[in-house]
Design an enzyme around this catalytic site. Structure first.
Site, PDB file in Angstrom:
ATOM      1  N   SER A   1       3.355   4.035   6.897  1.00 13.33           N
ATOM      2  CA  SER A   1       2.919   3.805   8.284  1.00 13.33           C
ATOM      3  C   SER A   1       4.039   4.191   9.247  1.00 13.33           C
ATOM      4  O   SER A   1       3.790   4.631  10.378  1.00 13.33           O
ATOM      5  CB  SER A   1       2.505   2.340   8.498  1.00 13.33           C
TER       6      SER A   1
ATOM      7  N   GLN B   1      -7.122   5.387   6.102  1.00 15.28           N
ATOM      8  CA  GLN B   1      -5.885   6.021   6.573  1.00 15.28           C
ATOM      9  C   GLN B   1      -6.155   6.881   7.810  1.00 15.28           C
ATOM     10  O   GLN B   1      -5.345   6.910   8.730  1.00 15.28           O
ATOM     11  CB  GLN B   1      -5.262   6.869   5.462  1.00 15.28           C
TER      12      GLN B   1
ATOM     13  N   TYR C   1       5.298  -7.103   7.833  1.00 20.50           N
ATOM     14  CA  TYR C   1       5.343  -8.191   6.849  1.00 20.50           C
ATOM     15  C   TYR C   1       5.446  -9.496   7.641  1.00 20.50           C
ATOM     16  O   TYR C   1       5.515  -9.476   8.873  1.00 20.50           O
ATOM     17  CB  TYR C   1       6.558  -8.023   5.924  1.00 20.50           C
TER      18      TYR C   1
ATOM     19  N   ARG D   1       5.412  -0.725   9.364  1.00 16.82           N
ATOM     20  CA  ARG D   1       6.231  -1.294   8.299  1.00 16.82           C
ATOM     21  C   ARG D   1       6.297  -0.317   7.130  1.00 16.82           C
ATOM     22  O   ARG D   1       5.558   0.679   7.094  1.00 16.82           O
ATOM     23  CB  ARG D   1       5.624  -2.617   7.836  1.00 16.82           C
ATOM     24  N   GLY D   2       7.142  -0.607   6.147  1.00 17.88           N
ATOM     25  CA  GLY D   2       7.141   0.176   4.917  1.00 17.88           C
ATOM     26  C   GLY D   2       7.617   1.590   5.163  1.00 17.88           C
ATOM     27  O   GLY D   2       8.538   1.837   5.930  1.00 17.88           O
ATOM     28  N   GLU D   3       6.984   2.536   4.518  1.00 15.85           N
ATOM     29  CA  GLU D   3       7.441   3.922   4.554  1.00 15.85           C
ATOM     30  C   GLU D   3       6.359   4.830   5.123  1.00 15.85           C
ATOM     31  O   GLU D   3       6.615   5.706   5.939  1.00 15.85           O
ATOM     32  CB  GLU D   3       7.789   4.300   3.107  1.00 15.85           C
TER      33      GLU D   3
ATOM     34  N   ASP E   1       3.057   2.825  -2.062  1.00 18.75           N
ATOM     35  CA  ASP E   1       3.141   3.732  -3.214  1.00 18.75           C
ATOM     36  C   ASP E   1       1.867   4.563  -3.342  1.00 18.75           C
ATOM     37  O   ASP E   1       1.916   5.786  -3.452  1.00 18.75           O
ATOM     38  CB  ASP E   1       3.354   2.922  -4.502  1.00 18.75           C
TER      39      ASP E   1
ATOM     40  N   TYR F   1       0.796  -1.234   0.000  1.00 15.68           N
ATOM     41  CA  TYR F   1       0.000   0.000   0.000  1.00 15.68           C
ATOM     42  C   TYR F   1       0.822   1.275   0.000  1.00 15.68           C
ATOM     43  O   TYR F   1       0.277   2.370  -0.052  1.00 15.68           O
ATOM     44  CB  TYR F   1      -0.895   0.017   1.257  1.00 15.68           C
TER      45      TYR F   1
HETATM   46  O1  TRH Z   1       2.108  -1.381   2.483  1.00 12.00           O
HETATM   47  P1  TRH Z   1       3.548  -1.135   2.726  1.00 12.00           P
HETATM   48  O2  TRH Z   1       4.336  -2.287   3.089  1.00 12.00           O
HETATM   49  O3  TRH Z   1       4.179  -0.427   1.465  1.00 12.00           O
HETATM   50  C1  TRH Z   1       5.499  -0.681   1.032  1.00 12.00           C
HETATM   51  C2  TRH Z   1       6.411   0.446   1.455  1.00 12.00           C
HETATM   52  O4  TRH Z   1       5.926   1.733   1.153  1.00 12.00           O
HETATM   53  C3  TRH Z   1       7.754   0.287   0.820  1.00 12.00           C
HETATM   54  O5  TRH Z   1       8.588   1.365   1.150  1.00 12.00           O
HETATM   55  C4  TRH Z   1       7.553   0.178  -0.675  1.00 12.00           C
HETATM   56  O6  TRH Z   1       8.756   0.083  -1.292  1.00 12.00           O
HETATM   57  C5  TRH Z   1       6.716  -1.046  -0.936  1.00 12.00           C
HETATM   58  O7  TRH Z   1       5.443  -0.895  -0.337  1.00 12.00           O
HETATM   59  C6  TRH Z   1       6.521  -1.304  -2.405  1.00 12.00           C
HETATM   60  O8  TRH Z   1       3.710  -0.118   3.970  1.00 12.00           O
HETATM   61  P2  TRH Z   1       3.387   1.410   4.155  1.00 12.00           P
HETATM   62  O9  TRH Z   1       4.302   2.233   3.321  1.00 12.00           O
HETATM   63  O10 TRH Z   1       3.398   1.646   5.582  1.00 12.00           O
HETATM   64  O11 TRH Z   1       1.921   1.636   3.593  1.00 12.00           O
HETATM   65  C7  TRH Z   1       0.787   1.198   4.267  1.00 12.00           C
HETATM   66  C8  TRH Z   1      -0.363   2.156   4.014  1.00 12.00           C
HETATM   67  O12 TRH Z   1      -1.556   1.553   4.443  1.00 12.00           O
HETATM   68  C9  TRH Z   1      -0.225   3.454   4.799  1.00 12.00           C
HETATM   69  O13 TRH Z   1      -0.748   4.519   4.010  1.00 12.00           O
HETATM   70  C10 TRH Z   1      -1.150   3.243   5.999  1.00 12.00           C
HETATM   71  C11 TRH Z   1      -2.224   2.420   5.357  1.00 12.00           C
HETATM   72  N1  TRH Z   1      -3.046   1.607   6.244  1.00 12.00           N
HETATM   73  C12 TRH Z   1      -4.397   1.847   6.247  1.00 12.00           C
HETATM   74  O14 TRH Z   1      -4.883   2.776   5.549  1.00 12.00           O
HETATM   75  N2  TRH Z   1      -5.204   1.053   7.019  1.00 12.00           N
HETATM   76  C13 TRH Z   1      -4.712   0.062   7.800  1.00 12.00           C
HETATM   77  O15 TRH Z   1      -5.503  -0.625   8.491  1.00 12.00           O
HETATM   78  C14 TRH Z   1      -3.293  -0.145   7.814  1.00 12.00           C
HETATM   79  C15 TRH Z   1      -2.720  -1.220   8.679  1.00 12.00           C
HETATM   80  C16 TRH Z   1      -2.506   0.631   7.006  1.00 12.00           C
END
Ligand code: TRH
Length: 379
Positions: free
Chosen positions: A277, A257, A195, A273-275, A19, A17
């Site tokens: 969150s 979000q 993850y 995790r990711g960027e 990107d 999620y």
């Molecule tokens: O989903 P991600 O693991 O995304 C990753 C990273 O961005 C990584 O850097 C990138 O290279 C890769 O994808 C391809 O983790 P991230 O970045 O935290 O994104 C999660 C999104 O989901 C964030 O906007 C928060 C949102 N979210 C919700 O909206 N509801 C939820 O219940 C949860 C748990 C998260």
């Protein structure tokens, strides 16, 4: 005074999620706070519609919160280029679109929005131009944690909303109630977004054996398999609730979000995790651990260590070592239980530190504001 311009933001959903999470949040903020006209081109509407309730997973064009969301289909439909063009995370713009930029006769600002990194080379590379064929120039825009970078995404009212929420127990209670949750006074509240992670089992062991009770909230996602295995179950579903020793675990639905922000604000500790969150957890002003997105050749360890260098800069040696050990354990899958118990000794210091860090980051400005300023300045 910022110029009102049109913006095209292009997003390829690689996986997960992050990107679309970043680009959707940025698009909304450019509209809401800077009065810009924004089109968001996304190749995967299914993922987008999970973050934006009410969105269609099939519409070629739709509007949400003032943002025009367009399906970026393999067959490019053709479009007049905007004044500012952002390719997110080095995605490849349609050739016909680049040709249209070159042939437009207008000055168009072309930016590549890079992934977040705390590494020290970022300051030197931020906002550098690179010559492209057809006489176009592309600038590299780096989000980051220091003054000389593009900053982090932060809505103008975020901290005020967060502080109002955290200072009013009734708001926390009402939010938790909306998921049928009641948290007993004195219980430590934690959230888990990660993850697949071998460190989860050791951490849950430590929480279950603790003298203080804990309640762990897990939004639906990839880590559920590890939690289920630890519980001795085949799988877990939204709404499931299990108790082991001092630990209660509840599975929550994947939320919007905004709701996820509130979840982070409610908790004493957030595993993210990711960027995206990861940044939201920093704005929550609460202790956290980051499960960094694993990269080839272990490149993510450099990023993790670079962040820790900055984050731990003015913290005392005891909590610094404890936090470092837990973050290493969390990302390597080894020794999380012992590292967690050792870190608990510094719970109060680490919480105060998280709050100080938030305010330090606010002083660096925010990504949307810096982008708008960059464009105005470039004109
Ligand atoms: O989903 P991600 O693991 O995304 C990753 C990273 O961005 C990584 O850097 C990138 O290279 C890769 O994808 C391809 O983790 P991230 O970045 O935290 O994104 C999660 C999104 O989901 C964030 O906007 C928060 C949102 N979210 C919700 O909206 N509801 C939820 O219940 C949860 C748990 C998260």
């Amino acid at each position: 005074m910022s110029v009102k311009a049109s913006w095209d933001i292009f997003c390829v959903v690689v996986d997960n999620y992050g990107d679309i999470g970043v680009t959707w949040r940025l698009a909304r903020q450019l509209v809401a706070e800077h009065g810009q006209r924004v089109r968001l081109w996304v190749d995967d509407l299914n993922t987008f519609s999970r973050l934006c309730p009410g969105a269609s997973a099939t519409a070629d064009q739709q509007w949400h919160e003032g943002v025009e969301v367009r399906h970026w289909a393999p067959d490019w439909p053709g479009a007049e280029p905007a004044d500012v063009v952002i390719e997110a995370f080095a995605c490849q713009l349609p050739t016909a679109y680049i040709e249209a930029m070159a042939g437009s006769g207008r000055r168009i600002l072309w930016l590549n929005l890079e992934y977040l990194s705390a590494e020290d080379w970022v300051v030197g590379c931020h906002a550098l131009p690179s010559m492209q064929p057809d006489g176009l120039q592309k600038y590299f825009f780096f989000p980051g944690f220091e003054q000389g970078t593009g900053g982090l995404i932060r809505e103008g009212d975020l901290l005020a909303r967060r502080e109002a929420f955290q200072s009013d127990p009734a708001l926390r209670e009402a939010f938790l109630q909306s998921f049928d949750l009641t948290v007993q006074p004195g219980t430590r509240l934690l959230s888990l977004f990660a993850y697949e992670n071998q460190a989860v089992a050791g951490w849950l062991d430590a929480l279950a054996a603790d003298t203080r009770s804990s309640h762990l909230l897990v939004p639906e996602g990839r880590v559920l398999g590890d939690v289920a295995r630890w519980l001795g179950l085949e799988s877990l579903q939204t709404g499931d609730c299990h108790v082991r020793g001092a630990l209660q675990i509840t599975v929550l639905p994947f939320m919007t979000q905004n709701q996820y922000d509130m979840l982070l604000w409610c908790c004493d500790f957030n595993a993210v995790r990711g960027e995206e969150s990861f940044i939201r957890a920093q704005w929550a002003g609460r202790s956290l651990v980051w499960h960094i997105y694993p990269q080839e050749e272990d490149a993510h360890w450099d990023k993790l260590n670079a962040f820790l260098e900055l984050y731990l800069r003015d913290l005392a040696p005891g909590p610094t070592a404890a936090l470092r050990a837990f973050w290493n354990a969390w990302n390597s899958g080894q020794g999380s239980g012992i590292a967690w118990s050792a870190m608990l000794e510094y719970e109060t210091e680490l919480r105060a530190h998280a709050e100080r860090w938030t305010h330090k980051q606010v002083a660096n400005g925010d990504l949307a504001g810096k982008l708008v300023f960059f464009y105005t300045d470039w004109l």
